[in-house]
Design a protein around this motif. Structure first.
Motif, mmCIF file in Angstrom:
data_model
loop_
_atom_site.group_PDB
_atom_site.id
_atom_site.type_symbol
_atom_site.label_atom_id
_atom_site.label_comp_id
_atom_site.label_asym_id
_atom_site.label_seq_id
_atom_site.Cartn_x
_atom_site.Cartn_y
_atom_site.Cartn_z
ATOM 1 N N VAL A 1 0.835 -1.202 0.000
ATOM 2 C CA VAL A 1 0.000 0.000 0.000
ATOM 3 C C VAL A 1 0.870 1.252 0.000
ATOM 4 N N ARG A 2 1.937 1.258 0.808
ATOM 5 C CA ARG A 2 2.827 2.428 0.822
ATOM 6 C C ARG A 2 3.466 2.650 -0.541
ATOM 7 N N ASN A 3 3.836 1.561 -1.218
ATOM 8 C CA ASN A 3 4.413 1.699 -2.551
ATOM 9 C C ASN A 3 3.394 2.250 -3.548
ATOM 10 N N ALA A 4 2.129 1.894 -3.378
ATOM 11 C CA ALA A 4 1.090 2.456 -4.242
ATOM 12 C C ALA A 4 1.015 3.966 -4.054
ATOM 13 N N HIS A 5 1.164 4.404 -2.815
ATOM 14 C CA HIS A 5 1.170 5.851 -2.553
ATOM 15 C C HIS A 5 2.394 6.518 -3.179
ATOM 16 N N VAL A 6 3.524 5.803 -3.191
ATOM 17 C CA VAL A 6 4.725 6.348 -3.838
ATOM 18 C C VAL A 6 4.471 6.527 -5.331
ATOM 19 N N ILE A 7 3.739 5.617 -5.944
ATOM 20 C CA ILE A 7 3.391 5.768 -7.363
ATOM 21 C C ILE A 7 2.612 7.061 -7.559
ATOM 22 N N CYS A 8 1.631 7.299 -6.704
ATOM 23 C CA CYS A 8 0.855 8.537 -6.803
ATOM 24 C C CYS A 8 1.731 9.764 -6.553
ATOM 25 N N ASP A 9 2.613 9.679 -5.568
ATOM 26 C CA ASP A 9 3.515 10.794 -5.287
ATOM 27 C C ASP A 9 4.422 11.072 -6.484
ATOM 28 N N ALA A 10 4.876 10.015 -7.146
ATOM 29 C CA ALA A 10 5.739 10.189 -8.315
ATOM 30 C C ALA A 10 4.973 10.863 -9.456
ATOM 31 N N LEU A 11 3.736 10.464 -9.657
ATOM 32 C CA LEU A 11 2.911 11.116 -10.684
ATOM 33 C C LEU A 11 2.704 12.587 -10.335
ATOM 34 N N ASP A 12 2.429 12.863 -9.069
ATOM 35 C CA ASP A 12 2.251 14.245 -8.618
ATOM 36 C C ASP A 12 3.525 15.060 -8.799
ATOM 37 N N ALA A 13 4.680 14.397 -8.687
ATOM 38 C CA ALA A 13 5.968 15.082 -8.826
ATOM 39 C C ALA A 13 6.353 15.296 -10.289
ATOM 40 N N GLY A 14 5.528 14.778 -11.205
ATOM 41 C CA GLY A 14 5.783 15.015 -12.619
ATOM 42 C C GLY A 14 6.380 13.853 -13.389
ATOM 43 N N VAL B 1 -2.036 1.282 -12.630
ATOM 44 C CA VAL B 1 -3.447 1.637 -12.797
ATOM 45 C C VAL B 1 -4.204 1.441 -11.487
ATOM 46 N N ALA B 2 -3.952 0.333 -10.784
ATOM 47 C CA ALA B 2 -4.639 0.081 -9.517
ATOM 48 C C ALA B 2 -4.285 1.146 -8.481
ATOM 49 N N ALA B 3 -3.028 1.575 -8.448
ATOM 50 C CA ALA B 3 -2.632 2.639 -7.518
ATOM 51 C C ALA B 3 -3.388 3.916 -7.823
ATOM 52 N N VAL B 4 -3.444 4.277 -9.097
ATOM 53 C CA VAL B 4 -4.132 5.516 -9.489
ATOM 54 C C VAL B 4 -5.614 5.423 -9.203
ATOM 55 N N GLU B 5 -6.243 4.334 -9.607
ATOM 56 C CA GLU B 5 -7.689 4.202 -9.410
ATOM 57 C C GLU B 5 -8.076 4.230 -7.931
ATOM 58 N N ASN B 6 -7.224 3.677 -7.078
ATOM 59 C CA ASN B 6 -7.573 3.569 -5.668
ATOM 60 C C ASN B 6 -7.099 4.728 -4.811
ATOM 61 N N TYR B 7 -5.979 5.340 -5.161
ATOM 62 C CA TYR B 7 -5.386 6.340 -4.274
ATOM 63 C C TYR B 7 -5.259 7.741 -4.862
ATOM 64 N N CYS B 8 -5.236 7.865 -6.165
ATOM 65 C CA CYS B 8 -5.096 9.209 -6.752
ATOM 66 C C CYS B 8 -5.843 9.275 -8.073
ATOM 67 N N PRO B 9 -7.178 9.087 -8.022
ATOM 68 C CA PRO B 9 -7.967 9.059 -9.257
ATOM 69 C C PRO B 9 -7.867 10.357 -10.054
ATOM 70 N N GLU B 10 -7.436 11.447 -9.418
ATOM 71 C CA GLU B 10 -7.247 12.683 -10.156
ATOM 72 C C GLU B 10 -6.140 12.550 -11.218
ATOM 73 N N ASN B 11 -5.317 11.526 -11.097
ATOM 74 C CA ASN B 11 -4.247 11.295 -12.060
ATOM 75 C C ASN B 11 -4.632 10.322 -13.174
ATOM 76 N N THR B 12 -5.896 9.940 -13.235
ATOM 77 C CA THR B 12 -6.345 8.994 -14.259
ATOM 78 C C THR B 12 -5.993 9.479 -15.653
ATOM 79 N N VAL B 13 -6.078 10.766 -15.866
ATOM 80 C CA VAL B 13 -5.748 11.333 -17.180
ATOM 81 C C VAL B 13 -4.297 11.051 -17.567
ATOM 82 N N LEU B 14 -3.420 10.857 -16.599
ATOM 83 C CA LEU B 14 -2.012 10.612 -16.875
ATOM 84 C C LEU B 14 -1.719 9.175 -17.299
#
Length: 121
Positions: A66-79, A106-119
């Motif tokens: 789960v923490r690694n899924a959040h890192v995926i979202c953080d990486a997307l947020d970081a560009g 995809v599972a990380a984005v869908e579950n933790y940062c759906p605002e990044n779905t466009v990415l």
């Protein structure tokens, strides 16, 4: 059959991107500690774990997964691009297929940062 094998995607980390993201994160290295303190899993966490398990991706520690899924979202947020993140995960986990890595992202984005779905579209 590759879908029946258990993979240890979260036994090894995608280090380069994760290290960069964590260096700038307020949680510091605790965000990706290998074991850390056990915490209760939420229904969102359970959904994420079920999503990756449905594609044959195993993990050694649910909290770390789960923490690694959040890192995926953080990486997307970081560009970082989804492809770059996926390639880093694949490089650090040679027992995963490209399809399984895409499932993880995809599972990380869908579950933790759906605002990044466009990415990831």
């Amino acid at each position: 059959n590759r879908h029946q094998r258990t993979h240890n995607m979260f036994a090894r980390r995608f280090t380069k991107i994760a290290a960069t993201v964590i260096a700038g994160a307020t949680l510091g290295m605790a965000a990706l500690a290998s074991a850390g303190t056990a915490s209760a899993l939420s229904s969102t966490d359970a959904n994420f774990l079920a999503d990756i398990a449905s594609d044959g991706v195993g993990y050694d520690d649910a909290n770390l997964a789960v923490r690694n899924a959040h890192v995926i979202c953080d990486a997307l947020d970081a560009g970082y691009g989804a492809t770059d993140i996926g390639m880093e995960i694949l490089a650090a986990n040679d027992d995963l297929t490209t399809h399984q890595v895409a499932t993880i992202v995809v599972a990380a984005v869908e579950n933790y940062c759906p605002e990044n779905t466009v990415l990831i579209a």
